[in-house]
Design a protein around this motif. Structure first.
Motif, PDB file in Angstrom:
ATOM      1  N   SER A  40       3.675   5.759   1.018  1.00  0.00           N
ATOM      2  CA  SER A  40       4.711   4.912   1.610  1.00  0.00           C
ATOM      3  C   SER A  40       6.023   5.653   1.845  1.00  0.00           C
ATOM      4  CB  SER A  40       4.973   3.690   0.707  1.00  0.00           C
ATOM      5  OG  SER A  40       5.483   4.097  -0.549  1.00  0.00           O
ATOM      6  N   LEU A  41       6.036   6.962   1.563  1.00  0.00           N
ATOM      7  CA  LEU A  41       7.259   7.731   1.797  1.00  0.00           C
ATOM      8  C   LEU A  41       7.644   7.713   3.269  1.00  0.00           C
ATOM      9  CD1 LEU A  41       6.724  10.930  -0.402  1.00  0.00           C
ATOM     10  CD2 LEU A  41       8.323   9.055  -0.825  1.00  0.00           C
ATOM     11  N   GLY A  42       8.929   7.590   3.528  1.00  0.00           N
ATOM     12  CA  GLY A  42       9.422   7.637   4.894  1.00  0.00           C
ATOM     13  C   GLY A  42       9.492   9.061   5.407  1.00  0.00           C
ATOM     14  N   LEU A  43       9.868   9.187   6.663  1.00  0.00           N
ATOM     15  CA  LEU A  43       9.991  10.505   7.274  1.00  0.00           C
ATOM     16  C   LEU A  43      11.008  11.343   6.512  1.00  0.00           C
ATOM     17  CD1 LEU A  43       9.231  12.342   9.653  1.00  0.00           C
ATOM     18  CD2 LEU A  43      11.073  11.262  10.962  1.00  0.00           C
ATOM     19  N   ASN A  44      10.601  12.559   6.127  1.00  0.00           N
ATOM     20  CA  ASN A  44      11.451  13.514   5.401  1.00  0.00           C
ATOM     21  C   ASN A  44      11.878  13.026   4.017  1.00  0.00           C
ATOM     22  OD1 ASN A  44      11.274  15.302   7.504  1.00  0.00           O
ATOM     23  ND2 ASN A  44      13.248  14.776   8.394  1.00  0.00           N
ATOM     24  N   GLU A  45      11.209  12.015   3.478  1.00  0.00           N
ATOM     25  CA  GLU A  45      11.448  11.625   2.093  1.00  0.00           C
ATOM     26  C   GLU A  45      10.522  12.413   1.173  1.00  0.00           C
ATOM     27  OE1 GLU A  45      13.153   7.078   1.973  1.00  0.00           O
ATOM     28  OE2 GLU A  45      10.975   7.359   1.879  1.00  0.00           O
ATOM     29  N   ARG A  46      10.994  12.669  -0.057  1.00  0.00           N
ATOM     30  CA  ARG A  46      10.201  13.388  -1.039  1.00  0.00           C
ATOM     31  C   ARG A  46      10.348  12.705  -2.401  1.00  0.00           C
ATOM     32  NH1 ARG A  46       9.153  15.087   3.208  1.00  0.00           N
ATOM     33  NH2 ARG A  46       8.967  17.243   3.958  1.00  0.00           N
ATOM     34  N   LEU A  47       9.353  12.968  -3.276  1.00  0.00           N
ATOM     35  CA  LEU A  47       9.395  12.444  -4.643  1.00  0.00           C
ATOM     36  C   LEU A  47       9.866  13.545  -5.583  1.00  0.00           C
ATOM     37  CD1 LEU A  47       6.041  10.450  -4.799  1.00  0.00           C
ATOM     38  CD2 LEU A  47       8.344   9.502  -4.658  1.00  0.00           C
ATOM     39  N   ILE A  62       3.031  -7.102   4.490  1.00  0.00           N
ATOM     40  CA  ILE A  62       4.133  -8.063   4.622  1.00  0.00           C
ATOM     41  C   ILE A  62       4.290  -8.913   3.368  1.00  0.00           C
ATOM     42  CG2 ILE A  62       4.971 -10.064   5.920  1.00  0.00           C
ATOM     43  CD1 ILE A  62       5.176  -7.377   7.403  1.00  0.00           C
ATOM     44  N   VAL A  63       3.188  -9.403   2.820  1.00  0.00           N
ATOM     45  CA  VAL A  63       3.254 -10.292   1.660  1.00  0.00           C
ATOM     46  C   VAL A  63       3.686  -9.538   0.407  1.00  0.00           C
ATOM     47  CG1 VAL A  63       1.888 -11.816   0.166  1.00  0.00           C
ATOM     48  CG2 VAL A  63       1.563 -11.878   2.639  1.00  0.00           C
ATOM     49  N   GLY A  64       3.307  -8.268   0.306  1.00  0.00           N
ATOM     50  CA  GLY A  64       3.693  -7.464  -0.845  1.00  0.00           C
ATOM     51  C   GLY A  64       2.522  -6.704  -1.393  1.00  0.00           C
ATOM     52  N   PRO A  65       2.415  -5.404  -1.082  1.00  0.00           N
ATOM     53  CA  PRO A  65       1.259  -4.614  -1.520  1.00  0.00           C
ATOM     54  C   PRO A  65       1.112  -4.541  -3.031  1.00  0.00           C
ATOM     55  CG  PRO A  65       2.991  -3.192  -0.648  1.00  0.00           C
ATOM     56  CD  PRO A  65       3.386  -4.601  -0.331  1.00  0.00           C
ATOM     57  N   GLN A  66       2.235  -4.770  -3.772  1.00  0.00           N
ATOM     58  CA  GLN A  66       2.145  -4.682  -5.227  1.00  0.00           C
ATOM     59  C   GLN A  66       1.254  -5.771  -5.815  1.00  0.00           C
ATOM     60  OE1 GLN A  66       4.857  -5.427  -3.516  1.00  0.00           O
ATOM     61  NE2 GLN A  66       5.600  -7.407  -4.198  1.00  0.00           N
ATOM     62  N   LYS A  67       0.959  -6.799  -5.011  1.00  0.00           N
ATOM     63  CA  LYS A  67       0.105  -7.885  -5.498  1.00  0.00           C
ATOM     64  C   LYS A  67      -1.382  -7.565  -5.349  1.00  0.00           C
ATOM     65  CE  LYS A  67       1.018 -12.080  -4.391  1.00  0.00           C
ATOM     66  NZ  LYS A  67       1.256 -13.283  -3.565  1.00  0.00           N
ATOM     67  N   PHE A  68      -1.711  -6.522  -4.601  1.00  0.00           N
ATOM     68  CA  PHE A  68      -3.106  -6.264  -4.264  1.00  0.00           C
ATOM     69  C   PHE A  68      -3.487  -4.835  -4.620  1.00  0.00           C
ATOM     70  CE2 PHE A  68      -1.107  -9.080  -1.124  1.00  0.00           C
ATOM     71  CZ  PHE A  68      -1.782 -10.256  -1.403  1.00  0.00           C
ATOM     72  N   HIS A  69      -3.814  -4.609  -5.875  1.00  0.00           N
ATOM     73  CA  HIS A  69      -4.116  -3.245  -6.324  1.00  0.00           C
ATOM     74  C   HIS A  69      -5.432  -2.734  -5.746  1.00  0.00           C
ATOM     75  CE1 HIS A  69      -0.746  -3.057  -9.123  1.00  0.00           C
ATOM     76  NE2 HIS A  69      -1.042  -4.300  -9.475  1.00  0.00           N
ATOM     77  N   GLU A  70      -6.318  -3.666  -5.342  1.00  0.00           N
ATOM     78  CA  GLU A  70      -7.616  -3.232  -4.833  1.00  0.00           C
ATOM     79  C   GLU A  70      -7.559  -2.821  -3.367  1.00  0.00           C
ATOM     80  OE1 GLU A  70      -7.373  -7.634  -3.984  1.00  0.00           O
ATOM     81  OE2 GLU A  70      -6.777  -6.270  -5.580  1.00  0.00           O
ATOM     82  N   VAL A  71      -6.474  -3.152  -2.673  1.00  0.00           N
ATOM     83  CA  VAL A  71      -6.344  -2.827  -1.252  1.00  0.00           C
ATOM     84  C   VAL A  71      -5.071  -2.017  -1.046  1.00  0.00           C
ATOM     85  CG1 VAL A  71      -6.084  -3.747   1.080  1.00  0.00           C
ATOM     86  CG2 VAL A  71      -7.569  -4.914  -0.562  1.00  0.00           C
ATOM     87  N   THR A  72      -5.197  -0.898  -0.364  1.00  0.00           N
ATOM     88  CA  THR A  72      -4.027  -0.076  -0.070  1.00  0.00           C
ATOM     89  C   THR A  72      -3.527  -0.370   1.338  1.00  0.00           C
ATOM     90  OG1 THR A  72      -3.208   2.193   0.108  1.00  0.00           O
ATOM     91  CG2 THR A  72      -5.482   1.818   0.796  1.00  0.00           C
ATOM     92  N   THR A  73      -2.251  -0.145   1.551  1.00  0.00           N
ATOM     93  CA  THR A  73      -1.682  -0.261   2.899  1.00  0.00           C
ATOM     94  C   THR A  73      -1.364   1.132   3.449  1.00  0.00           C
ATOM     95  OG1 THR A  73       0.529  -0.567   1.939  1.00  0.00           O
ATOM     96  CG2 THR A  73      -0.709  -2.554   2.461  1.00  0.00           C
ATOM     97  N   ALA A  74      -1.990   2.152   2.850  1.00  0.00           N
ATOM     98  CA  ALA A  74      -1.676   3.543   3.209  1.00  0.00           C
ATOM     99  C   ALA A  74      -1.957   3.841   4.672  1.00  0.00           C
ATOM    100  CB  ALA A  74      -2.471   4.503   2.328  1.00  0.00           C
ATOM    101  N   ALA A 122     -10.013   6.897   7.163  1.00  0.00           N
ATOM    102  CA  ALA A 122      -9.463   5.767   6.436  1.00  0.00           C
ATOM    103  C   ALA A 122      -9.276   6.096   4.966  1.00  0.00           C
ATOM    104  CB  ALA A 122     -10.383   4.555   6.593  1.00  0.00           C
ATOM    105  N   LEU A 123      -8.112   5.738   4.426  1.00  0.00           N
ATOM    106  CA  LEU A 123      -7.832   5.905   3.012  1.00  0.00           C
ATOM    107  C   LEU A 123      -8.075   4.590   2.292  1.00  0.00           C
ATOM    108  CD1 LEU A 123      -4.509   7.968   3.058  1.00  0.00           C
ATOM    109  CD2 LEU A 123      -6.709   8.743   2.199  1.00  0.00           C
ATOM    110  N   ARG A 124      -8.702   4.665   1.117  1.00  0.00           N
ATOM    111  CA  ARG A 124      -8.894   3.490   0.281  1.00  0.00           C
ATOM    112  C   ARG A 124      -8.077   3.652  -0.992  1.00  0.00           C
ATOM    113  NH1 ARG A 124     -14.700   3.424  -1.191  1.00  0.00           N
ATOM    114  NH2 ARG A 124     -14.437   5.669  -1.075  1.00  0.00           N
ATOM    115  N   ALA A 125      -7.873   2.527  -1.695  1.00  0.00           N
ATOM    116  CA  ALA A 125      -7.004   2.538  -2.874  1.00  0.00           C
ATOM    117  C   ALA A 125      -7.460   3.540  -3.916  1.00  0.00           C
ATOM    118  CB  ALA A 125      -6.928   1.128  -3.468  1.00  0.00           C
TER     119      ALA A 125
END
Length: 567
Positions: free
Chosen positions: A267-274, A334-346, A197-200
């Motif tokens: 949150s990168l999609g398949l074959n996406e890069r930064l 679904i609600v928006g991960p940007q609202k919850f810095h303490e919890v990751t959706t990773a 499990a990954l945490r923020a």
């Protein structure tokens, strides 16, 4: 029933018709359902009517579980902490001294029960939150001053099992010795035992590419912002001007990221890069060659692995991912991960990425197999793989493999399908019925309802359900929290709990490996924290193979390859 204060409605209740007088006492414990209200009044109602033995997963009275699963949607954690401490310290105004003392003791016991269930659900997700830490410390101090509350905590200690369940469905061992109140402030007790499990706040290596396709690696928390990424790279970018962080897919589409965006790497999609580039470099930016996918298939490797072994290893792999998903991730996703810095959706995002990876891998392997006979054999193997996945109740990968087989680039290969034995084509037709989307996936839902855990459900459909609930129902109605929406969201989230009600027995004993410190940056995107295990039938390291699946995610390229095979 509408309750008013100062002429304004603060709580809306509805008669619970399922808890009539003919029902046992437990079924009548909640005579009214909370439909709407202010956050404070919903909490007040919960504390007034909850039982001292209330649990997160009470099948009859779900108010406690619904509130704890969804409160972050409408109530910041700091506000909840202030409200709980206020209720704990508040003294009743009416009644005799004895009545006041009895009422206060009963209410404080309820608050301790609520907090214990809260810590049990969120576990280490609460670590690092100052308001939560302060609340737990204050409660521990207050409890230590009241022998009656201390006795209650000790009694709960004796009754609690020697292991604790976390919000991700995993089990954490309890410390062997603790003081009577230390469980209130010990968040380590509810730690996620799964190292997967990954945490923020966990640090992972970020792979960031330059315009010339060179790669820079920086280690940052999972929920690091774009600003944090660029600042950490600034000394190595070698240019004094402004840089942008851009997400690029295999087709060359570019999306510039806002500086306050968080969790962008996982949150990168398949074959996406930064890519970190200057404004001048943005126009000429092209995908890295590895984003385009493989040029040669791996049918030789697949020939050495039976479809049943492949399904078993996939299920082991997927279960590690699935059990790492904390229940609240579905809501935050679904609600928006940007609202919850303490919890990751990773963890949820890894599961979704794996689903896409698997379906495109199936289509890629078939489109990169040049010989008609071998291609037909490979198609047969994938259909049998889907059947084994369904049998093993790994419905997420079952759908992924079936979607890969149903990809337009594969379904148009008429000569390949003609080579399949009648028995396999009949099996494929039977499996396809599970994919029927009519009546809101009725066939799938009825089939899952009959299964017993452990189950790996079709996760994209759960997210679709959550999306319909969120977008089809307002969170605020007449300045009140629409708690009926929270009931529906919590009910959907509980599917995870049901599916993980029993532990999955792996194919073979596997040693855990933490994905927080992977050997390379690519591993963090796909790692499931288990070491390699060899296939029984071959020297091929099946586990290592499954960790590094390569796929073409461009539908245009897959169709081109398909036409070259059978024009």
């Amino acid at each position: 029933m509408r309750l008013k204060e100062h002429g304004k409605v603060v709580l809306v209740l509805q008669k619970n018709l399922q808890g009539g007088s003919s029902q046992p006492a437990a079924a009548r414990s909640s005579r009214y359902l909370v439909m709407a209200g202010t956050p404070e009044k919903i909490l007040e109602h919960l504390l007034e009517f909850m039982r001292l033995d209330a649990t997160l997963y009470d099948p009859v009275d779900t108010l406690l579980g619904d509130f704890l699963l969804t409160y972050t949607v409408f109530m910041p954690t700091s506000q909840l902490c202030r409200a709980l401490l206020h209720h704990f310290r508040a003294e009743p105004l009416d009644g005799s001294e004895q009545e006041k003392a009895t009422y206060s003791l009963h209410k404080r016991r309820k608050i301790l029960r609520l907090v214990s269930q809260w810590v049990l659900l969120y576990g280490r997700l609460l670590q690092g939150d100052r308001s939560t830490t302060a609340l737990l410390q204050n409660l521990a101090d207050l409890v230590s001053q009241d022998p009656r509350l201390g006795a209650m905590v000790q009694e709960q200690e004796r009754r609690r099992p020697r292991a604790m369940e976390n919000g991700d469905g995993s089990i954490s061992p309890q410390p062997k010795s603790r003081s009577s109140v230390s469980w209130l402030s010990s968040q380590d007790e509810a730690a996620l035992s799964s190292s997967c499990a990954l945490r923020a706040q966990d640090k992972v290596p970020y792979e960031i590419y330059r315009a010339d396709h060179s790669c820079l690696v920086t280690v940052l928390p999972v929920n690091a912002s774009v600003r944090d990424v660029l600042q950490s790279l600034a000394p190595r970018l070698g240019w004094d001007g402004e840089h942008l962080l851009v997400k690029v897919n295999s087709s060359g589409d570019k999306v510039g990221l806002q500086l306050d965006a968080v969790g962008v790497f996982t949150s990168l999609g398949l074959n996406e890069r930064l890519f970190a580039v200057s404004v001048e470099e943005l126009g000429g930016l092209t995908p890295h060659p590895e984003q385009l996918g493989p040029h040669v298939g791996s049918s030789d490797t697949l020939d050495l692995i039976s479809s049943k072994d492949l399904a078993s290893h996939l299920t082991d792999y997927d279960w590690n991912l699935f059990k790492s998903i904390h229940q609240v991730e579905m809501i935050h996703y679904i609600v928006g991960p940007q609202k919850f810095h303490e919890v990751t959706t990773a963890n949820l995002e890894r599961m979704m990425r794996r689903f896409n990876e698997l379906q495109y891998w199936v289509a890629t392997e078939l489109c990169l197999c040049p010989e008609l006979g071998r291609r037909a054999q490979l198609l047969r193997k994938f259909i049998k793989l889907a059947a084994h996945l369904k049998e093993q109740k790994n419905l997420n990968s079952f759908f992924a493999v079936m979607f890969g087989v149903s990809n337009t680039a594969v379904s148009r290969l008429a000569k390949t399908w003609e080579r399949l034995p009648h028995k396999i084509r009949k099996l494929h037709a039977a499996l396809e019925r599970m994919l029927d989307p009519s009546w809101n996936h009725r066939v799938y839902r009825l089939a899952v309802a009959k299964l017993s855990p452990p189950i790996i459900p079709f996760v994209p459909l759960l997210l679709k359900d959550m999306t319909f609930i969120h977008e089809g129902n307002r969170t605020l109605a007449e300045n009140l929290i629409n708690f009926e929406k929270m009931h529906m969201m919590a009910k959907t989230v509980r599917v995870l709990q049901r599916c993980r009600g029993q532990a999955h027995a792996p194919l073979s004993p596997l040693r855990n490996r933490s994905p927080h410190r992977p050997e390379d940056a690519r591993a963090v995107r796909i790692s499931t924290c288990s070491e390699q295990s060899l296939s029984v039938r071959s020297p091929v390291s099946t586990w290592a193979y499954l960790q590094h699946l390569k796929a073409i995610d461009s539908q245009k390229e897959l169709l081109r390859l398909s036409r070259d095979l059978e024009s």
